[in-house]
Design an enzyme around this catalytic site. Structure first.
Site, short mmCIF file in Angstrom:
data_model
loop_
_atom_site.label_atom_id
_atom_site.label_comp_id
_atom_site.label_asym_id
_atom_site.label_seq_id
_atom_site.Cartn_x
_atom_site.Cartn_y
_atom_site.Cartn_z
N LYS A 111 12.11 19.02 -5.50
CA LYS A 111 12.88 18.24 -4.53
C LYS A 111 11.91 17.80 -3.44
CE LYS A 111 17.14 18.50 -1.78
NZ LYS A 111 18.45 19.13 -1.72
N ASP A 205 29.62 22.63 0.52
CA ASP A 205 29.56 21.32 -0.14
C ASP A 205 29.69 21.50 -1.65
OD1 ASP A 205 29.41 18.60 -0.45
OD2 ASP A 205 27.24 18.46 -0.18
N1 LIG Z 1 17.30 22.25 -9.93
C1 LIG Z 1 17.63 21.06 -10.40
N2 LIG Z 1 17.51 20.78 -11.72
C2 LIG Z 1 17.85 19.56 -12.19
N3 LIG Z 1 18.30 18.55 -11.43
C3 LIG Z 1 18.43 18.76 -10.12
C4 LIG Z 1 18.11 20.02 -9.52
N4 LIG Z 1 18.36 19.94 -8.20
C5 LIG Z 1 18.83 18.71 -7.97
N5 LIG Z 1 18.87 17.99 -9.12
C6 LIG Z 1 19.36 16.60 -9.26
O1 LIG Z 1 19.06 15.87 -8.07
C7 LIG Z 1 20.28 15.46 -7.41
C8 LIG Z 1 20.10 15.52 -5.91
O2 LIG Z 1 19.81 16.85 -5.52
P1 LIG Z 1 20.42 17.48 -4.19
O3 LIG Z 1 21.91 17.41 -4.25
O4 LIG Z 1 19.81 18.82 -3.98
O5 LIG Z 1 19.85 16.43 -3.10
P2 LIG Z 1 20.39 16.12 -1.65
O6 LIG Z 1 19.49 15.08 -1.08
O7 LIG Z 1 20.51 17.39 -0.88
O8 LIG Z 1 21.82 15.52 -1.97
P3 LIG Z 1 23.08 15.34 -1.03
O9 LIG Z 1 22.91 14.06 -0.31
O10 LIG Z 1 24.21 15.31 -2.05
O11 LIG Z 1 23.16 16.54 -0.13
C9 LIG Z 1 21.35 16.40 -7.95
O12 LIG Z 1 22.63 15.87 -7.87
C10 LIG Z 1 20.89 16.60 -9.40
O13 LIG Z 1 21.27 15.53 -10.22
#
Ligand SMILES: Nc1ncnc2c1ncn2[C@@H]1O[C@H](COP(=O)(O)OP(=O)(O)OP(=O)(O)O)[C@@H](O)[C@H]1O
Length: 391
Positions: A111, A205
């Site tokens: 991430k 969430d």
């Molecule tokens: N550990 C993982 N393995 C595979 N895919 C992942 C993983 N973590 C996240 N993803 C993919 O990436 C997307 C975005 O991740 P995440 O929800 O953590 O980001 P965010 O920026 O915090 O999102 P939000 O705006 O919803 O809070 C997830 O919906 C998923 O599709």
């Protein structure tokens, strides 16, 4: 007036765009049909074949990760992670499938959070919070954070990779889930909540997009950006979440407790069985969705294919008064789970309803992520705020 060559280029770009879009739609439709068939055909042979393909490809790599090989993780360097393909993106970052260049059997979900963006929207605390909470969690039903890294531009979370994609995508692909499948996923999430709530952590969430299928088909929770710790009797006021899944007290910003996650779970159970979220406005109007939530579950129509016991569980989770909702540890004894073997789930010996198809360690077919270019997503400028020493 456009020159002939410009017109030609314009026409050919347009043609490419139309063809690309058509292919994308057809690919999505085909994928949907394929996944739908997979879920319907429940032959053990097929499941075994797919599991063994995956096991061979990963040769125990994931297990050594889950056993906490601290030294191995300490040696993991950002520059050794080959960025393979995007998995998803959210409001705060993008997630990429990465492969260790040294040991190619090791893959992770990376991430990437732009410091510039975090500072611009004032979410420094939220990000540090996500890291701190995730770092302390060790459950089979919650994604594991292996390591955090930072450079001048970004913060990075190196996480366990869940190959099966989002639960929301699975529901979309098959329209709605049968009761056996829905029960299995509900149980996985309930296990995650029992663990979180015992530590006083509210996820805040919980949605079908924040529940991912791992390579075996078990669900794990992700995205702890909204999570917070509460001590018994205390409430949190972390604002935000996803309107369709938000509990009334969260919408009203009254302060909420672990009970808010139980409301969201009720919404998820309905969503899995019906195929749509119970409070969602048809025109995607968030304000109307909030009204629907505040009107409560009694105004929601239950399709007749939702069994009475499942309906009863949903109604007990979606009580307007948080104090009246079932707690996570009450779920196993609810009548809907009479025929359910919780120990098999906890020991991961239960056969999941859907085993994700994976043919290689870098197979991201279960994700629909857009191909994003890093440069164009966030500007790369120096972050001078130095707010992240703890990351
Ligand atoms: N550990 C993982 N393995 C595979 N895919 C992942 C993983 N973590 C996240 N993803 C993919 O990436 C997307 C975005 O991740 P995440 O929800 O953590 O980001 P965010 O920026 O915090 O999102 P939000 O705006 O919803 O809070 C997830 O919906 C998923 O599709």
């Amino acid at each position: 007036m456009k020159s002939k060559s410009m017109r030609f280029r314009w026409m050919s770009n347009l043609k490419k765009w139309v063809v690309n879009n058509m292919c994308c739609v057809i690919r999505k439709k085909n994928k949907r049909r394929e996944r739908s068939k997979d879920l319907e055909s429940d032959t053990p042979d097929k499941c075994e074949i797919e599991t063994s393909v995956f096991t061979n490809l990963n040769a125990g790599a994931k297990l050594s990760r889950l056993d906490d090989s601290e030294t191995e993780m300490a040696n993991l360097k950002l520059e050794n992670l080959q960025r393979v393909t995007p998995l998803g993106s959210g409001g705060f970052g993008r997630v990429i499938l990465v492969q260790d260049k040294i040991s190619s059997s090791e893959t992770y979900a990376l991430k990437i959070l732009s410091k510039q963006r975090i500072v611009a929207i004032g979410y420094q605390e939220r990000i540090l919070n996500e890291k701190n909470i995730l770092a302390e969690l060790k459950s089979d039903f919650i994604v594991r954070l292996y390591k955090t890294v930072k450079d001048d531009e970004n913060l990075y979370l190196v996480m366990e990779l869940c190959y099966g994609g989002e639960l929301s995508k699975l529901i979309y692909d098959v329209d709605n889930l049968n009761h056996t499948a829905a029960k299995f996923y509900t149980a996985c999430i309930a296990e995650a909540l029992v663990y979180l709530h015992s530590k006083g952590i509210v996820h805040s969430d919980l949605t079908t997009s924040n529940a991912l299928l791992d390579s075996k088909g078990y669900v794990k929770l992700i995205d702890f950006g909204m999570a917070s710790k509460v001590t018994s009797g205390q409430e949190t006021t972390s604002l935000g979440g996803t309107p369709d899944y938000m509990a009334p007290e969260v919408i009203l910003n009254k302060g909420h407790t672990t009970a808010a996650d139980l409301w969201s779970l009720g919404v998820i159970v309905y969503n899995m069985l019906a195929g749509w979220a119970p409070f969602a406005d048809e025109d995607d109007n968030d304000i109307q969705t909030y009204h629907n939530v505040l009107n409560g579950i009694d105004d929601v129509v239950f399709p007749d294919y939702i069994e009475n016991m499942a309906e009863d569980l949903i109604r007990k989770l979606c009580r307007n008064d948080p104090a009246e909702r079932l707690a996570a540890h009450d779920i196993p004894t609810h009548g809907w789970f009479n025929d359910f073997h919780w120990d098999d789930l906890k020991n991961r010996t239960m056969k999941p309803p859907f085993i994700p198809k994976i043919t290689s360690a870098i197979d991201a077919r279960n994700f629909d992520a857009e191909d994003f270019s890093e440069e164009s997503t966030y500007p790369n400028t120096d972050d001078v705020s130095r707010w992240d020493p703890d990351f």
